[in-house]
Design a protein around this motif. Structure first.
Motif, PDB file in Angstrom:
ATOM      1  N   MET A  96       0.836  -1.196   0.000  1.00 28.72           N
ATOM      2  CA  MET A  96       0.000   0.000   0.000  1.00 28.72           C
ATOM      3  C   MET A  96       0.877   1.254   0.000  1.00 28.72           C
ATOM      4  SD  MET A  96      -3.233  -0.792  -0.048  1.00 28.72           S
ATOM      5  CE  MET A  96      -4.147   0.549   0.712  1.00 28.72           C
ATOM      6  N   THR A  97       0.368   2.300  -0.606  1.00 28.03           N
ATOM      7  CA  THR A  97       1.103   3.543  -0.724  1.00 28.03           C
ATOM      8  C   THR A  97       1.339   4.185   0.635  1.00 28.03           C
ATOM      9  OG1 THR A  97       0.186   3.956  -2.907  1.00 28.03           O
ATOM     10  CG2 THR A  97       1.063   5.854  -1.725  1.00 28.03           C
ATOM     11  N   ARG A  98       2.566   4.630   0.866  1.00 24.84           N
ATOM     12  CA  ARG A  98       2.906   5.412   2.044  1.00 24.84           C
ATOM     13  C   ARG A  98       2.970   6.862   1.594  1.00 24.84           C
ATOM     14  NH1 ARG A  98       8.493   2.770   3.247  1.00 24.84           N
ATOM     15  NH2 ARG A  98       8.520   3.123   0.989  1.00 24.84           N
ATOM     16  N   ALA A  99       2.007   7.653   2.037  1.00 23.05           N
ATOM     17  CA  ALA A  99       1.851   9.014   1.526  1.00 23.05           C
ATOM     18  C   ALA A  99       2.277  10.047   2.556  1.00 23.05           C
ATOM     19  CB  ALA A  99       0.403   9.258   1.121  1.00 23.05           C
ATOM     20  N   LEU A 100       2.885  11.123   2.044  1.00 20.27           N
ATOM     21  CA  LEU A 100       3.248  12.274   2.857  1.00 20.27           C
ATOM     22  C   LEU A 100       2.506  13.487   2.316  1.00 20.27           C
ATOM     23  CD1 LEU A 100       5.192  13.523   5.049  1.00 20.27           C
ATOM     24  CD2 LEU A 100       6.736  14.042   3.145  1.00 20.27           C
ATOM     25  N   VAL A 101       1.773  14.180   3.196  1.00 17.60           N
ATOM     26  CA  VAL A 101       1.107  15.429   2.839  1.00 17.60           C
ATOM     27  C   VAL A 101       1.802  16.550   3.591  1.00 17.60           C
ATOM     28  CG1 VAL A 101      -1.045  16.738   2.840  1.00 17.60           C
ATOM     29  CG2 VAL A 101      -1.085  14.263   2.438  1.00 17.60           C
ATOM     30  N   VAL A 102       2.236  17.564   2.867  1.00 17.95           N
ATOM     31  CA  VAL A 102       3.008  18.653   3.465  1.00 17.95           C
ATOM     32  C   VAL A 102       2.178  19.924   3.483  1.00 17.95           C
ATOM     33  CG1 VAL A 102       5.139  19.992   3.371  1.00 17.95           C
ATOM     34  CG2 VAL A 102       5.119  17.611   2.533  1.00 17.95           C
ATOM     35  N   ARG A 103       2.030  20.540   4.655  1.00 18.58           N
ATOM     36  CA  ARG A 103       1.483  21.891   4.778  1.00 18.58           C
ATOM     37  C   ARG A 103       2.190  22.548   5.954  1.00 18.58           C
ATOM     38  NH1 ARG A 103      -2.719  25.248   2.198  1.00 18.58           N
ATOM     39  NH2 ARG A 103      -2.035  27.252   3.024  1.00 18.58           N
ATOM     40  N   LEU A 104       3.023  23.542   5.680  1.00 23.39           N
ATOM     41  CA  LEU A 104       4.035  23.984   6.631  1.00 23.39           C
ATOM     42  C   LEU A 104       3.711  25.280   7.355  1.00 23.39           C
ATOM     43  CD1 LEU A 104       7.144  23.050   4.476  1.00 23.39           C
ATOM     44  CD2 LEU A 104       6.486  21.999   6.643  1.00 23.39           C
ATOM     45  N   ASP A 105       2.483  25.806   7.219  1.00 23.00           N
ATOM     46  CA  ASP A 105       2.212  27.062   7.887  1.00 23.00           C
ATOM     47  C   ASP A 105       1.355  26.882   9.134  1.00 23.00           C
ATOM     48  OD1 ASP A 105       0.561  26.431   5.756  1.00 23.00           O
ATOM     49  OD2 ASP A 105       0.741  28.343   4.779  1.00 23.00           O
ATOM     50  N   SER A 106       0.300  27.631   9.331  1.00 23.31           N
ATOM     51  CA  SER A 106      -0.318  27.715  10.652  1.00 23.31           C
ATOM     52  C   SER A 106      -1.606  26.903  10.759  1.00 23.31           C
ATOM     53  CB  SER A 106      -0.572  29.175  11.021  1.00 23.31           C
ATOM     54  OG  SER A 106      -1.410  29.787  10.071  1.00 23.31           O
ATOM     55  N   LEU A 107      -2.256  27.052  11.919  1.00 27.37           N
ATOM     56  CA  LEU A 107      -3.403  26.227  12.297  1.00 27.37           C
ATOM     57  C   LEU A 107      -4.479  26.189  11.214  1.00 27.37           C
ATOM     58  CD1 LEU A 107      -5.095  26.415  15.796  1.00 27.37           C
ATOM     59  CD2 LEU A 107      -6.474  26.429  13.749  1.00 27.37           C
ATOM     60  N   GLY A 108      -4.977  27.359  10.828  1.00 26.06           N
ATOM     61  CA  GLY A 108      -6.056  27.391   9.846  1.00 26.06           C
ATOM     62  C   GLY A 108      -5.650  26.840   8.503  1.00 26.06           C
ATOM     63  N   ASP A 109      -4.383  27.080   8.111  1.00 25.42           N
ATOM     64  CA  ASP A 109      -3.895  26.568   6.838  1.00 25.42           C
ATOM     65  C   ASP A 109      -3.924  25.045   6.800  1.00 25.42           C
ATOM     66  OD1 ASP A 109      -2.909  29.231   5.790  1.00 25.42           O
ATOM     67  OD2 ASP A 109      -1.690  29.067   7.594  1.00 25.42           O
ATOM     68  N   VAL A 110      -3.657  24.436   7.949  1.00 22.30           N
ATOM     69  CA  VAL A 110      -3.691  22.973   8.035  1.00 22.30           C
ATOM     70  C   VAL A 110      -5.128  22.463   8.039  1.00 22.30           C
ATOM     71  CG1 VAL A 110      -3.157  21.009   9.531  1.00 22.30           C
ATOM     72  CG2 VAL A 110      -1.440  22.783   9.134  1.00 22.30           C
ATOM     73  N   VAL A 111      -6.003  23.124   8.788  1.00 19.30           N
ATOM     74  CA  VAL A 111      -7.388  22.661   8.884  1.00 19.30           C
ATOM     75  C   VAL A 111      -8.057  22.644   7.513  1.00 19.30           C
ATOM     76  CG1 VAL A 111      -9.668  23.175   9.840  1.00 19.30           C
ATOM     77  CG2 VAL A 111      -7.646  23.364  11.289  1.00 19.30           C
ATOM     78  N   VAL A 112      -7.787  23.653   6.675  1.00 22.59           N
ATOM     79  CA  VAL A 112      -8.441  23.697   5.366  1.00 22.59           C
ATOM     80  C   VAL A 112      -7.921  22.628   4.416  1.00 22.59           C
ATOM     81  CG1 VAL A 112      -9.005  26.144   5.569  1.00 22.59           C
ATOM     82  CG2 VAL A 112      -6.874  25.464   4.422  1.00 22.59           C
ATOM     83  N   CYS A 113      -6.852  21.953   4.793  1.00 15.60           N
ATOM     84  CA  CYS A 113      -6.351  20.833   3.986  1.00 15.60           C
ATOM     85  C   CYS A 113      -7.035  19.514   4.337  1.00 15.60           C
ATOM     86  CB  CYS A 113      -4.840  20.677   4.180  1.00 15.60           C
ATOM     87  SG  CYS A 113      -3.872  22.038   3.527  1.00 15.60           S
ATOM     88  N   GLY A 114      -7.932  19.536   5.316  1.00 20.99           N
ATOM     89  CA  GLY A 114      -8.560  18.295   5.766  1.00 20.99           C
ATOM     90  C   GLY A 114      -9.214  17.477   4.674  1.00 20.99           C
ATOM     91  N   PRO A 115     -10.028  18.081   3.787  1.00 22.03           N
ATOM     92  CA  PRO A 115     -10.625  17.276   2.715  1.00 22.03           C
ATOM     93  C   PRO A 115      -9.577  16.635   1.804  1.00 22.03           C
ATOM     94  CG  PRO A 115     -11.824  19.329   2.994  1.00 22.03           C
ATOM     95  CD  PRO A 115     -10.602  19.441   3.841  1.00 22.03           C
ATOM     96  N   ALA A 116      -8.502  17.354   1.498  1.00 18.11           N
ATOM     97  CA  ALA A 116      -7.444  16.787   0.669  1.00 18.11           C
ATOM     98  C   ALA A 116      -6.760  15.622   1.376  1.00 18.11           C
ATOM     99  CB  ALA A 116      -6.425  17.866   0.311  1.00 18.11           C
ATOM    100  N   VAL A 117      -6.549  15.754   2.687  1.00 14.09           N
ATOM    101  CA  VAL A 117      -5.949  14.667   3.458  1.00 14.09           C
ATOM    102  C   VAL A 117      -6.848  13.435   3.421  1.00 14.09           C
ATOM    103  CG1 VAL A 117      -5.347  13.927   5.798  1.00 14.09           C
ATOM    104  CG2 VAL A 117      -4.569  16.150   4.946  1.00 14.09           C
ATOM    105  N   ARG A 118      -8.158  13.647   3.551  1.00 13.31           N
ATOM    106  CA  ARG A 118      -9.070  12.498   3.509  1.00 13.31           C
ATOM    107  C   ARG A 118      -9.056  11.834   2.130  1.00 13.31           C
ATOM    108  NH1 ARG A 118     -12.698  16.232   5.848  1.00 13.31           N
ATOM    109  NH2 ARG A 118     -14.248  15.941   4.196  1.00 13.31           N
ATOM    110  N   ALA A 119      -8.892  12.623   1.087  1.00 15.45           N
ATOM    111  CA  ALA A 119      -8.806  12.050  -0.260  1.00 15.45           C
ATOM    112  C   ALA A 119      -7.568  11.169  -0.382  1.00 15.45           C
ATOM    113  CB  ALA A 119      -8.783  13.164  -1.303  1.00 15.45           C
ATOM    114  N   VAL A 120      -6.453  11.635   0.139  1.00 14.13           N
ATOM    115  CA  VAL A 120      -5.236  10.820   0.100  1.00 14.13           C
ATOM    116  C   VAL A 120      -5.420   9.559   0.929  1.00 14.13           C
ATOM    117  CG1 VAL A 120      -2.789  10.747   0.695  1.00 14.13           C
ATOM    118  CG2 VAL A 120      -3.768  12.830  -0.316  1.00 14.13           C
ATOM    119  N   ALA A 121      -6.010   9.701   2.116  1.00 10.73           N
ATOM    120  CA  ALA A 121      -6.195   8.557   3.010  1.00 10.73           C
ATOM    121  C   ALA A 121      -7.124   7.503   2.431  1.00 10.73           C
ATOM    122  CB  ALA A 121      -6.731   9.024   4.358  1.00 10.73           C
TER     123      ALA A 121
END
Length: 332
Positions: free
Chosen positions: A1-26
């Protein structure tokens, strides 16, 4: 199975808005690790689909960054080496993914995808065009889709956090939360104490929140009329407080996205230094206040460039209190 890395290097809100993209990868990866900055790591741990969080303070992302530390860069490359099959570097429109892509290449990550308007040379395997001018969660999801990751059937792409949040005691039953701080002075509303007084006079139980460096601000805003939790909450505890709240009143800053992710309506005092279409709270239950045509619009200024801060200072506290009352109960 793929071992995936998702990178988002800034602050709290910037990470939270990536949640749907993270779920797509997962949805199709065997494991998902998020590489976050120190200001976003706690939020990353609250995203569904995340198995592990790594932390790196990127000098090409962090505001007021320290000089590049070669030893820290070497440690990151060593930590990543041989661990991942694919990486997705998520950035806002004004950020470059290429410094991160270079480190991932040095770490031997065989496939890296990102948006890049600049020529990436051999740093990217999947070079994506700039997505349309959409809300940031939609933009991040478009990047994931361009890299071959889709949300599972039935996932509507809304912001979400894990269900298991810590209990926070001694809260009113149905509070309104006021979060007066902001990452940048240009995004700060100057009349929060008046808003708290008006809400308290209307019989509303108000809770004031803020970070450890905002204790003086939250104490002044609470003013003996509200429960002051400034500096007392982790990000997970803040999320729990927001989930218990009827409404959050806040500037254009990370807790607005945290509230959206737990289903709490948001009154957003939004300075137009960044685009509303991208950074408004990603929820149908919101009221946005602030002059979006002000001279500072689109400037990305951290300190207001217009004397008197008119985009927000002109918003009357009574209008904020009325917007709060408008949203009470709408998400129940």
């Amino acid at each position: 199975m793929t071992r995936a890395l998702v990178v988002r290097l800034d602050s709290l809100g910037d990470v939270v808005v990536c949640g749907p993209a993270v779920r797509a990868v997962a949805a199709s990866a065997g494991s998902v690790t998020v590489l976050a900055g120190p200001r976003g790591a706690e939020a990353a741990r609250l995203l569904p689909g995340v198995d592990e969080v790594l932390v790196f303070d990127a000098p090409w992302i962090t505001a007021d960054a320290a000089p590049v530390d070669p030893a820290a860069v070497d440690r990151l490359v060593d930590e990543l080496r041989g661990r991942f099959d694919t990486a997705l570097v998520l950035t806002s429109f004004h950020q470059s993914a290429l410094p991160t892509a270079l480190l991932l290449r040095l770490a031997g990550v065989p496939r890296t995808a990102a948006v890049s308007t600049d020529h990436p040379g051999s740093l990217l395997d999947v070079r994506l065009p700039e997505p349309p001018d959409d809300p940031e969660p939609v933009r991040m999801l478009a990047v994931a889709a361009g890299a071959g990751f889709a949300l599972p059937s039935g996932d509507d792409g809304a912001l979400r956090l894990v269900e298991d949040l810590p209990a926070v005691g001694d809260l009113p039953a149905h509070p309104v939360v006021v979060h007066p701080g902001a990452d940048a002075a240009a995004r700060a509303y100057p009349r929060w104490a008046e808003v708290v007084e008006l809400l308290a006079d209307e019989g509303v139980d108000v809770v004031v929140t803020g970070g450890p460096d905002e204790r003086a601000l939250t104490a002044a805003v609470a003013g003996g009329r509200a429960l002051d939790l400034g500096g007392r909450l982790t990000v997970a505890e803040l999320a729990a407080v927001l989930r218990a709240a009827d409404v959050l009143a806040v500037g254009n800053t990370g807790p607005a996205h945290l509230a959206s992710a737990v289903g709490t309506p948001v009154v957003s005092l939004f300075s137009p230094v960044v685009p509303l279409v991208r950074w408004a709270p990603h929820t149908p239950h919101r009221v946005v206040l602030g002059d979006q045509s002000a001279a500072c619009a689109g400037s990305r200024a951290r300190t207001c460039p217009v004397p008197g801060h008119p985009c927000l200072a002109g918003v009357e506290p009574a209008a904020v209190a009325a917007a709060v009352q408008q949203l009470v109960g709408v998400a129940a």
